[in-house]
Scaffold this active site. Structure first.
Site, PDB file in Angstrom:
ATOM      1  N   GLU A 136       0.823  -1.200   0.000  1.00 55.91           N
ATOM      2  CA  GLU A 136       0.000   0.000   0.000  1.00 55.91           C
ATOM      3  C   GLU A 136       0.856   1.248   0.000  1.00 55.91           C
ATOM      4  O   GLU A 136       1.881   1.307   0.659  1.00 55.91           O
ATOM      5  CB  GLU A 136      -0.867   0.012   1.261  1.00 55.91           C
ATOM      6  CG  GLU A 136      -1.580  -1.284   1.440  1.00 55.91           C
ATOM      7  CD  GLU A 136      -2.934  -1.121   2.055  1.00 55.91           C
ATOM      8  OE1 GLU A 136      -3.160  -0.108   2.729  1.00 55.91           O
ATOM      9  OE2 GLU A 136      -3.770  -2.002   1.830  1.00 55.91           O
ATOM     10  N   CYS A 168      -1.475  -2.214  15.871  1.00 58.18           N
ATOM     11  CA  CYS A 168      -1.280  -1.949  14.441  1.00 58.18           C
ATOM     12  C   CYS A 168      -1.867  -3.058  13.580  1.00 58.18           C
ATOM     13  O   CYS A 168      -1.618  -4.240  13.805  1.00 58.18           O
ATOM     14  CB  CYS A 168       0.208  -1.804  14.158  1.00 58.18           C
ATOM     15  SG  CYS A 168       0.597  -1.630  12.411  1.00 58.18           S
ATOM     16  N   CYS A 176       3.123   8.370   1.371  1.00 60.80           N
ATOM     17  CA  CYS A 176       3.487   7.429   2.434  1.00 60.80           C
ATOM     18  C   CYS A 176       3.857   6.101   1.777  1.00 60.80           C
ATOM     19  O   CYS A 176       3.061   5.513   1.048  1.00 60.80           O
ATOM     20  CB  CYS A 176       2.308   7.269   3.398  1.00 60.80           C
ATOM     21  SG  CYS A 176       2.614   6.106   4.726  1.00 60.80           S
ATOM     22  N   SER A 226      10.387   6.286   9.590  1.00 60.97           N
ATOM     23  CA  SER A 226       9.887   5.990  10.922  1.00 60.97           C
ATOM     24  C   SER A 226      10.292   4.568  11.308  1.00 60.97           C
ATOM     25  O   SER A 226      10.135   3.632  10.530  1.00 60.97           O
ATOM     26  CB  SER A 226       8.366   6.110  10.923  1.00 60.97           C
ATOM     27  OG  SER A 226       7.843   5.718  12.173  1.00 60.97           O
ATOM     28  N   CYS A 263      -2.736   5.951   9.432  1.00 63.51           N
ATOM     29  CA  CYS A 263      -1.643   5.254  10.091  1.00 63.51           C
ATOM     30  C   CYS A 263      -2.114   3.957  10.713  1.00 63.51           C
ATOM     31  O   CYS A 263      -3.114   3.936  11.421  1.00 63.51           O
ATOM     32  CB  CYS A 263      -1.083   6.098  11.228  1.00 63.51           C
ATOM     33  SG  CYS A 263      -0.231   7.538  10.684  1.00 63.51           S
ATOM     34  N   GLY A 276       5.319  -2.154   7.013  1.00 66.05           N
ATOM     35  CA  GLY A 276       6.655  -2.681   7.235  1.00 66.05           C
ATOM     36  C   GLY A 276       7.544  -1.815   8.100  1.00 66.05           C
ATOM     37  O   GLY A 276       7.211  -0.679   8.435  1.00 66.05           O
ATOM     38  N   GLU A 277       8.667  -2.403   8.483  1.00 60.76           N
ATOM     39  CA  GLU A 277       9.650  -1.722   9.327  1.00 60.76           C
ATOM     40  C   GLU A 277      10.894  -1.490   8.459  1.00 60.76           C
ATOM     41  O   GLU A 277      11.635  -2.427   8.161  1.00 60.76           O
ATOM     42  CB  GLU A 277       9.955  -2.608  10.544  1.00 60.76           C
ATOM     43  CG  GLU A 277      11.155  -2.201  11.368  1.00 60.76           C
ATOM     44  CD  GLU A 277      11.192  -0.728  11.768  1.00 60.76           C
ATOM     45  OE1 GLU A 277      10.281  -0.253  12.463  1.00 60.76           O
ATOM     46  OE2 GLU A 277      12.164  -0.047  11.377  1.00 60.76           O
ATOM     47  N   CYS A 330       4.596  -6.978   8.187  1.00 59.04           N
ATOM     48  CA  CYS A 330       5.592  -6.505   9.160  1.00 59.04           C
ATOM     49  C   CYS A 330       5.832  -7.587  10.200  1.00 59.04           C
ATOM     50  O   CYS A 330       4.910  -8.293  10.604  1.00 59.04           O
ATOM     51  CB  CYS A 330       5.110  -5.228   9.850  1.00 59.04           C
ATOM     52  SG  CYS A 330       6.371  -4.490  10.915  1.00 59.04           S
ATOM     53  N   CYS A 362       3.528  -4.936  16.982  1.00 61.93           N
ATOM     54  CA  CYS A 362       2.891  -3.881  17.772  1.00 61.93           C
ATOM     55  C   CYS A 362       1.404  -4.197  17.907  1.00 61.93           C
ATOM     56  O   CYS A 362       0.732  -4.482  16.918  1.00 61.93           O
ATOM     57  CB  CYS A 362       3.111  -2.518  17.133  1.00 61.93           C
ATOM     58  SG  CYS A 362       4.862  -2.150  16.901  1.00 61.93           S
ATOM     59  N   SER A 372       8.888   5.674  16.723  1.00 64.31           N
ATOM     60  CA  SER A 372       7.549   5.391  17.246  1.00 64.31           C
ATOM     61  C   SER A 372       7.675   5.067  18.723  1.00 64.31           C
ATOM     62  O   SER A 372       7.894   3.924  19.101  1.00 64.31           O
ATOM     63  CB  SER A 372       6.926   4.211  16.490  1.00 64.31           C
ATOM     64  OG  SER A 372       6.741   4.542  15.141  1.00 64.31           O
ATOM     65  N   LEU A 373       7.595   6.091  19.541  1.00 66.79           N
ATOM     66  CA  LEU A 373       7.831   5.905  20.974  1.00 66.79           C
ATOM     67  C   LEU A 373       6.580   5.327  21.631  1.00 66.79           C
ATOM     68  O   LEU A 373       6.622   4.278  22.259  1.00 66.79           O
ATOM     69  CB  LEU A 373       8.226   7.244  21.607  1.00 66.79           C
ATOM     70  CG  LEU A 373       8.582   7.192  23.085  1.00 66.79           C
ATOM     71  CD1 LEU A 373       9.794   6.320  23.343  1.00 66.79           C
ATOM     72  CD2 LEU A 373       8.817   8.601  23.637  1.00 66.79           C
ATOM     73  N   ASN A 374       5.482   6.043  21.505  1.00 67.55           N
ATOM     74  CA  ASN A 374       4.162   5.512  21.875  1.00 67.55           C
ATOM     75  C   ASN A 374       3.922   5.234  23.352  1.00 67.55           C
ATOM     76  O   ASN A 374       2.840   4.749  23.717  1.00 67.55           O
ATOM     77  CB  ASN A 374       3.837   4.227  21.081  1.00 67.55           C
ATOM     78  CG  ASN A 374       3.715   4.490  19.580  1.00 67.55           C
ATOM     79  OD1 ASN A 374       3.417   5.609  19.181  1.00 67.55           O
ATOM     80  ND2 ASN A 374       3.963   3.496  18.764  1.00 67.55           N
ATOM     81  N   ASN A 396      -6.056   4.948  15.273  1.00 64.59           N
ATOM     82  CA  ASN A 396      -7.049   4.641  14.246  1.00 64.59           C
ATOM     83  C   ASN A 396      -7.524   3.220  14.439  1.00 64.59           C
ATOM     84  O   ASN A 396      -6.711   2.301  14.475  1.00 64.59           O
ATOM     85  CB  ASN A 396      -6.439   4.789  12.850  1.00 64.59           C
ATOM     86  CG  ASN A 396      -6.150   6.234  12.521  1.00 64.59           C
ATOM     87  OD1 ASN A 396      -7.021   7.090  12.616  1.00 64.59           O
ATOM     88  ND2 ASN A 396      -4.905   6.517  12.150  1.00 64.59           N
TER      89      ASN A 396
HETATM   90  N1  SAH Z   1       7.068   0.384  11.140  1.00 63.66           N
HETATM   91  C1  SAH Z   1       7.408   1.741  11.269  1.00 63.66           C
HETATM   92  C2  SAH Z   1       6.757   2.627  10.246  1.00 63.66           C
HETATM   93  C3  SAH Z   1       5.328   2.333   9.890  1.00 63.66           C
HETATM   94  S1  SAH Z   1       4.116   2.558  11.116  1.00 63.66           S
HETATM   95  C4  SAH Z   1       7.077   2.231  12.657  1.00 63.66           C
HETATM   96  O1  SAH Z   1       6.380   1.555  13.380  1.00 63.66           O
HETATM   97  O2  SAH Z   1       7.547   3.302  13.003  1.00 63.66           O
HETATM   98  C5  SAH Z   1       3.877   4.316  11.091  1.00 63.66           C
HETATM   99  C6  SAH Z   1       3.280   4.898  12.369  1.00 63.66           C
HETATM  100  O3  SAH Z   1       1.915   4.480  12.510  1.00 63.66           O
HETATM  101  C7  SAH Z   1       3.994   4.455  13.627  1.00 63.66           C
HETATM  102  O4  SAH Z   1       4.394   5.583  14.362  1.00 63.66           O
HETATM  103  C8  SAH Z   1       2.958   3.666  14.388  1.00 63.66           C
HETATM  104  O5  SAH Z   1       3.138   3.821  15.764  1.00 63.66           O
HETATM  105  C9  SAH Z   1       1.668   4.270  13.881  1.00 63.66           C
HETATM  106  N2  SAH Z   1       0.503   3.396  14.001  1.00 63.66           N
HETATM  107  C10 SAH Z   1       0.452   2.063  13.901  1.00 63.66           C
HETATM  108  N3  SAH Z   1      -0.818   1.616  14.062  1.00 63.66           N
HETATM  109  C11 SAH Z   1      -1.583   2.702  14.276  1.00 63.66           C
HETATM  110  C12 SAH Z   1      -2.977   2.909  14.489  1.00 63.66           C
HETATM  111  N4  SAH Z   1      -3.839   1.896  14.503  1.00 63.66           N
HETATM  112  N5  SAH Z   1      -3.430   4.173  14.651  1.00 63.66           N
HETATM  113  C13 SAH Z   1      -2.563   5.224  14.604  1.00 63.66           C
HETATM  114  N6  SAH Z   1      -1.250   5.091  14.391  1.00 63.66           N
HETATM  115  C14 SAH Z   1      -0.749   3.851  14.238  1.00 63.66           C
HETATM  116 FE1  SF4 Z   2       5.261  -2.847  12.084  1.00 62.14          FE
HETATM  117 FE2  SF4 Z   2       5.279  -0.202  12.495  1.00 62.14          FE
HETATM  118 FE3  SF4 Z   2       2.964  -1.604  12.609  1.00 62.14          FE
HETATM  119 FE4  SF4 Z   2       4.797  -1.854  14.538  1.00 62.14          FE
HETATM  120  S1  SF4 Z   2       3.644   0.018  14.036  1.00 62.14           S
HETATM  121  S2  SF4 Z   2       3.702  -3.541  13.535  1.00 62.14           S
HETATM  122  S3  SF4 Z   2       6.696  -1.707  13.380  1.00 62.14           S
HETATM  123  S4  SF4 Z   2       4.263  -1.315  10.825  1.00 62.14           S
END
Ligand code: SAH
Ligand code: SF4
Length: 380
Positions: free
Chosen positions: A109, A154, A140, A228, A372, A198-199, A147, A151, A251-253, A329
């Site tokens: 995507e 995600c 994007c 990221s 995202c 993906g990462e 991936c 997480c 992606s600290l979160n 999201n």
């Molecule tokens: N894998 C990499 C880049 C892709 S994810 C990473 O994790 O950084 C891009 C961003 O989307 C990350 O910061 C992640 O924390 C965020 N993300 C993942 N799932 C999400 C969701 N359901 N709602 C909002 N942001 C999300």
């Molecule tokens: Fe992979 Fe980024 Fe989603 Fe984590 S947030 S599962 S690293 S795509």
């Protein structure tokens, strides 16, 4: 909730000659190809120009090459091999989500956000005399099919890892979208965020090769790119050594390891302090900052005491940081809740009052599963 059928790959017809992609090759690699046909070196430069500046999608279009050369290339199985947009979803907010197929028919995507997502540095302050003169959009980009990082919030994680994308497939997503949107690189201001599926740092070599192609061949400066990472320590350490380096988002979160471990199990391997140490080894210009992304999950990490803890964490790190807040999201079968707009705003205000530069990322294309963490090749 509705069911979410997947496109499992569109398949490619098996021809007599295996197709070989020209797109994705560096100038040096193209020179090897042209010299294998006994051609002079300037032919490689013409090919390079046709692939990355003209962004032609078939060998027939490359009329700077004589007919005989084009025929030779085709007879040997060479194609341009630009990834194809096989499906488009358009959001009410103008965002477009594409399913893009690689050579094996696997889809990834890619998302086009015509007005960015509100979190690009500069977007809040820079105004143009006539905004219609050029466009400012963000693409994007995905780096893997699926991936491997698990997480919990995600949707992409649910796919697991299918495979790495090649450098040509990563840069090719950008070229395919630039063509579709008729973008003029140089006139239009295009930002790239490697935040799709993906990462990137688990596909490090292909990712950095793609960045070099995008900078040196396609012509998008690395200062307009952000990669990221979920915090792949060896990747951050290698990234610190690069000469061409996009901006970095982590992606600290979470405000501490305990919460982060729960939502991002990879924290057990590389805790926050070690990630921060690695960030300190990255050379930064005086005005450069890291982005910390922070997905707000209701009642998990979005309370005001979490904001206070996050502010202290950022301050004590001594790192130049901008925090990007993203309201989570939703996706099917993910057991979290979205915070209310009031909760998001209170969290942001608290951070700002604590002296942390904080932006709120607008969710783009939520209605078409383009936001995202929603990238899961959803077709419905
Ligand atoms: N894998 C990499 C880049 C892709 S994810 C990473 O994790 O950084 C891009 C961003 O989307 C990350 O910061 C992640 O924390 C965020 N993300 C993942 N799932 C999400 C969701 N359901 N709602 C909002 N942001 C999300
Ligand atoms: Fe992979 Fe980024 Fe989603 Fe984590 S947030 S599962 S690293 S795509």
């Amino acid at each position: 909730m509705a069911s979410f059928p997947q496109i499992e790959g569109i398949g490619t017809a098996g021809g007599a000659i295996a197709e070989r992609s020209l797109f994705g090759n560096t100038l040096e690699q193209l020179a090897e190809i042209t010299s294998s046909f006994g051609l002079k070196n300037y032919r490689a430069r013409q090919l390079w120009h046709a692939l990355y500046k003209d962004r032609f999608s078939s060998v027939e279009e490359i009329t700077t090459l004589p007919d005989s050369v084009r025929e030779q290339l085709q007879a040997a199985g060479w194609v341009v091999g630009l990834p194809q947009i096989v499906q488009t979803f358009t959001s009410v907010d103008g965002t477009e989500r594409y399913l893009i197929a690689g050579a094996d028919g696997n889809t990834v995507e890619t998302v086009w956000m015509p007005n960015g997502d509100g979190a690009e540095p500069g977007d809040l302050t820079e105004e143009t005399a006539n905004p219609l003169d050029y466009r400012r959009a963000t693409i994007c980009v995905s780096s893997q099919v699926g991936c491997a990082v698990n997480c919990q919030f995600c949707l992409t994680a649910k796919l697991g890892i299918q495979r790495n994308l090649t450098a040509g497939e990563i840069a090719g997503q950008v070229a395919a979208v630039l063509n579709r949107q008729k973008v003029k690189v140089g006139r239009d201001r295009i930002n790239l965020v490697f935040m799709g599926m993906g990462e990137p740092f688990l596909n490090y070599d292909n990712f950095t090769a793609a960045v070099r192609l995008l900078v040196e061949a396609i012509g998008i400066p690395e200062s307009r790119m952000t990669v990221s990472t979920s915090g792949i320590l060896p990747g951050i350490e290698r990234f610190a050594q690069e000469t061409i380096r996009p901006k970095l988002a982590l992606s600290l979160n979470a405000p501490n390891d305990e919460i982060r471990e729960r939502i991002m199990p990879i924290t057990r391997k590389w805790p926050i302090a070690r990630l921060f140490d690695a960030l300190r080894s990255i050379p930064m210009g005086p005005r450069q900052r890291f982005t910390f992304e922070y997905v707000l999950l209701q009642n998990i990490n979005d309370r005001l005491h979490h904001a206070a803890e996050l502010a202290a964490l950022v301050r004590n790190s001594g790192l130049p940081v901008t925090v990007n807040l993203i309201a989570w999201n939703p996706g099917p079968d993910i057991p979290y809740s979205m915070p209310s707009p009031e909760e998001v705003s209170a969290f942001q205000k608290h951070l700002i009052a604590s002296g942390v530069q904080t932006y709120l990322r607008r969710p783009r294309g939520r209605d078409i599963y383009a936001a995202c963490g929603q990238l899961k090749r959803t077709v419905a």
